[in-house]
Write a protein that holds these residues in place. Sequence first.
Motif, mmCIF file in Angstrom:
data_model
loop_
_atom_site.group_PDB
_atom_site.id
_atom_site.type_symbol
_atom_site.label_atom_id
_atom_site.label_comp_id
_atom_site.label_asym_id
_atom_site.label_seq_id
_atom_site.Cartn_x
_atom_site.Cartn_y
_atom_site.Cartn_z
ATOM 1 N N VAL A 214 0.863 -1.179 0.000
ATOM 2 C CA VAL A 214 0.000 0.000 0.000
ATOM 3 C C VAL A 214 0.910 1.244 0.000
ATOM 4 C CG1 VAL A 214 -0.130 0.021 2.546
ATOM 5 C CG2 VAL A 214 -1.984 1.020 1.246
ATOM 6 N N PRO A 215 0.491 2.351 -0.654
ATOM 7 C CA PRO A 215 1.319 3.561 -0.565
ATOM 8 C C PRO A 215 1.533 3.950 0.898
ATOM 9 C CG PRO A 215 -0.423 3.847 -2.202
ATOM 10 C CD PRO A 215 -0.703 2.545 -1.493
ATOM 11 N N ALA A 216 2.788 4.226 1.244
ATOM 12 C CA ALA A 216 3.080 4.478 2.662
ATOM 13 C C ALA A 216 4.048 5.638 2.833
ATOM 14 C CB ALA A 216 3.667 3.216 3.291
ATOM 15 N N LEU A 217 3.819 6.354 3.918
ATOM 16 C CA LEU A 217 4.760 7.379 4.371
ATOM 17 C C LEU A 217 5.302 6.913 5.713
ATOM 18 C CD1 LEU A 217 6.024 10.254 4.410
ATOM 19 C CD2 LEU A 217 3.914 11.039 5.500
ATOM 20 N N VAL A 218 6.625 6.836 5.802
ATOM 21 C CA VAL A 218 7.279 6.470 7.057
ATOM 22 C C VAL A 218 7.940 7.753 7.550
ATOM 23 C CG1 VAL A 218 9.036 4.988 8.098
ATOM 24 C CG2 VAL A 218 7.610 4.105 6.249
ATOM 25 N N ILE A 219 7.504 8.228 8.697
ATOM 26 C CA ILE A 219 7.901 9.578 9.110
ATOM 27 C C ILE A 219 8.286 9.569 10.586
ATOM 28 C CG2 ILE A 219 5.439 10.173 9.492
ATOM 29 C CD1 ILE A 219 6.088 13.031 8.687
ATOM 30 N N GLY A 220 9.287 10.357 10.942
ATOM 31 C CA GLY A 220 9.669 10.373 12.349
ATOM 32 C C GLY A 220 10.631 11.499 12.668
ATOM 33 N N GLY A 221 10.759 11.771 13.948
ATOM 34 C CA GLY A 221 11.615 12.840 14.413
ATOM 35 C C GLY A 221 13.099 12.502 14.267
ATOM 36 N N GLN A 222 13.853 13.502 13.901
ATOM 37 C CA GLN A 222 15.309 13.356 13.753
ATOM 38 C C GLN A 222 15.957 12.918 15.063
ATOM 39 O OE1 GLN A 222 17.122 17.170 13.174
ATOM 40 N NE2 GLN A 222 19.036 16.341 12.355
ATOM 41 N N ARG A 223 15.378 13.362 16.184
ATOM 42 C CA ARG A 223 15.962 13.066 17.495
ATOM 43 C C ARG A 223 15.188 11.985 18.251
ATOM 44 N NH1 ARG A 223 19.613 16.418 15.883
ATOM 45 N NH2 ARG A 223 19.702 18.554 16.654
ATOM 46 N N ASP A 224 14.373 11.208 17.537
ATOM 47 C CA ASP A 224 13.598 10.161 18.217
ATOM 48 C C ASP A 224 14.549 9.028 18.629
ATOM 49 O OD1 ASP A 224 11.927 8.137 19.039
ATOM 50 O OD2 ASP A 224 10.562 8.282 17.337
ATOM 51 N N ILE A 225 14.718 8.838 19.949
ATOM 52 C CA ILE A 225 15.646 7.785 20.376
ATOM 53 C C ILE A 225 14.930 6.428 20.500
ATOM 54 C CG2 ILE A 225 17.375 9.223 21.540
ATOM 55 C CD1 ILE A 225 15.967 8.672 24.174
ATOM 56 N N LEU A 226 13.595 6.430 20.510
ATOM 57 C CA LEU A 226 12.857 5.166 20.593
ATOM 58 C C LEU A 226 12.689 4.532 19.211
ATOM 59 C CD1 LEU A 226 10.074 6.237 23.126
ATOM 60 C CD2 LEU A 226 12.196 5.015 23.599
ATOM 61 N N SER A 227 12.524 5.368 18.201
ATOM 62 C CA SER A 227 12.450 4.863 16.810
ATOM 63 C C SER A 227 13.285 5.803 15.942
ATOM 64 C CB SER A 227 11.006 4.786 16.327
ATOM 65 O OG SER A 227 10.157 5.696 16.959
ATOM 66 N N PRO A 228 14.609 5.635 15.995
ATOM 67 C CA PRO A 228 15.506 6.579 15.326
ATOM 68 C C PRO A 228 15.370 6.549 13.799
ATOM 69 C CG PRO A 228 16.732 4.795 16.383
ATOM 70 C CD PRO A 228 15.296 4.580 16.710
ATOM 71 N N PRO A 229 15.811 7.633 13.134
ATOM 72 C CA PRO A 229 15.690 7.718 11.675
ATOM 73 C C PRO A 229 16.275 6.495 10.947
ATOM 74 C CG PRO A 229 16.361 9.834 12.549
ATOM 75 C CD PRO A 229 16.347 8.881 13.718
ATOM 76 N N SER A 230 17.361 5.911 11.480
ATOM 77 C CA SER A 230 17.942 4.749 10.784
ATOM 78 C C SER A 230 16.957 3.571 10.772
ATOM 79 C CB SER A 230 19.260 4.333 11.443
ATOM 80 O OG SER A 230 19.044 4.111 12.821
ATOM 81 N N SER A 231 16.224 3.364 11.880
ATOM 82 C CA SER A 231 15.237 2.263 11.913
ATOM 83 C C SER A 231 14.056 2.571 11.012
ATOM 84 C CB SER A 231 14.654 2.041 13.307
ATOM 85 O OG SER A 231 15.639 2.062 14.254
ATOM 86 N N MET A 232 13.656 3.859 11.007
ATOM 87 C CA MET A 232 12.514 4.223 10.155
ATOM 88 C C MET A 232 12.893 4.071 8.677
ATOM 89 S SD MET A 232 10.190 4.938 12.352
ATOM 90 C CE MET A 232 8.879 5.827 11.538
ATOM 91 N N GLU A 233 14.141 4.423 8.359
ATOM 92 C CA GLU A 233 14.618 4.282 6.977
ATOM 93 C C GLU A 233 14.591 2.800 6.574
ATOM 94 O OE1 GLU A 233 15.284 6.322 4.608
ATOM 95 O OE2 GLU A 233 16.331 4.990 3.219
ATOM 96 N N SER A 234 14.977 1.948 7.507
ATOM 97 C CA SER A 234 15.008 0.526 7.188
ATOM 98 C C SER A 234 13.593 -0.024 6.962
ATOM 99 C CB SER A 234 15.774 -0.166 8.316
ATOM 100 O OG SER A 234 15.385 -1.425 8.494
ATOM 101 N N ILE A 235 12.609 0.470 7.743
ATOM 102 C CA ILE A 235 11.212 0.069 7.501
ATOM 103 C C ILE A 235 10.797 0.517 6.092
ATOM 104 C CG2 ILE A 235 8.804 0.538 8.147
ATOM 105 C CD1 ILE A 235 9.696 0.761 11.058
ATOM 106 N N SER A 236 11.103 1.775 5.795
ATOM 107 C CA SER A 236 10.705 2.332 4.506
ATOM 108 C C SER A 236 11.346 1.565 3.334
ATOM 109 C CB SER A 236 11.112 3.808 4.492
ATOM 110 O OG SER A 236 11.025 4.339 3.232
#
Length: 274
Positions: A214-236
Motif C-alpha cells: 500500500v502507498p506508505a509514508l514512514v515519518i519520524g523525528g530526527q531526534r527520536d531515540i525510541l524509533s531513530p531515523p535509521s530504523s525508520m529508513e530501514s522500515i521504509s
Amino acid sequence: MTLPVYRLHGCKENGSLVIFGHGFPFSHVMWDRMFKSMESIPSFLDRYTMVAPDFRSMGIVDRQDSVDSPVCSVTTMADLADDMAELADQFHARQFFYCGLSMGSYVGWEIWNRYPDRLKGLIIADSNAGADSPEAAANRIKTALRVEQELSCRFLADAMAGKLFSPETLALNENVVQEYKAMVVSNNYQGVAAVARGMAQRSNFTDRLPEIDVPALVIGGQRDILSPPSSMESISQSMPNARHVVIPYAGHLSPMESPTAFAVAVKSFLDSVA
Ligand code: MLT
C-alpha cells in the motif's frame, strides 16, 4: 462500539477519510497541534475528512461515554484495528487512509493485515514493526499492574518525558511538555493498562514488510531515540511503495513537537495518493 471521535473543525463532510491513531499512553489530544497547523494549509480541509478517535477505553477519565474495562483486561492491536474499520463504516468510507504514531502504527500494521482492501494509504510515524522481547513484554505487564494499583497514569507521565522529546523541545518548548503531561495524567488508567497488555502480545511484522505494498509514508523525528531515523529508513526500504521523511529537531512525539512540518509531509503524501 461507538468511539468518541474528534473531527477537524471545518473539514469537508465527504472528503477522503483519514483516521489518526494515537500512541501510548496518549489520547487524541496528541494530534491537536497538528490539526491546528492543518487549518492554515490551503486545500487540506477541502479534500480530506480527518478524524482522531481515542482508542477503546482511553482518553479523559470522566468522559460520560468512556467504557469501563475490568481489571486485568487486554485490548489487542487487532481489537483496535477492528475498531478503526468500524469507525470508517460510521463515516460510510469503504477505503480510508490511516496514520498511526508508535502504538498507533502497531494498529496500522494490523489494519493492513486484517483489512488490506480498505487501506488507501498508511502513515507510520515514530514506530517499529517488531514484537516485544520477553523482557519488554514483562515490563508492560508490570506497567499495567502499576497503573491499576495506583488508579492513575501519573507515574508514566514523569517516567517517559525524557525519552519522548528532543533536547530542543525540552529546552525551548515547555508548553508542549506540559500539554503532554496533562494528557497522560488525565488518561483512563484502565484503558491504558489494557493496551499495555495488548502491546506485549502484538505480532511481529518485520518479515512481512515487503508484502505491504500500500502507498506508505514512514515519518519520524530526527531526534527520536525510541524509533531513530535509521530504523525508520530501514522500515521504509523494506516496503515496496514507501517514502521516508525525517522531521528536523523533533523527538518521538513529532506531530506535537513540529506540527507544521508533520502536517506538510502528511498533506504531500495524501495528495500524491488520493
Ligand atoms: C508509543 O509512543 O506509543 C510507545 O512508545 C509505544 C511502545 O511503548 O511500544
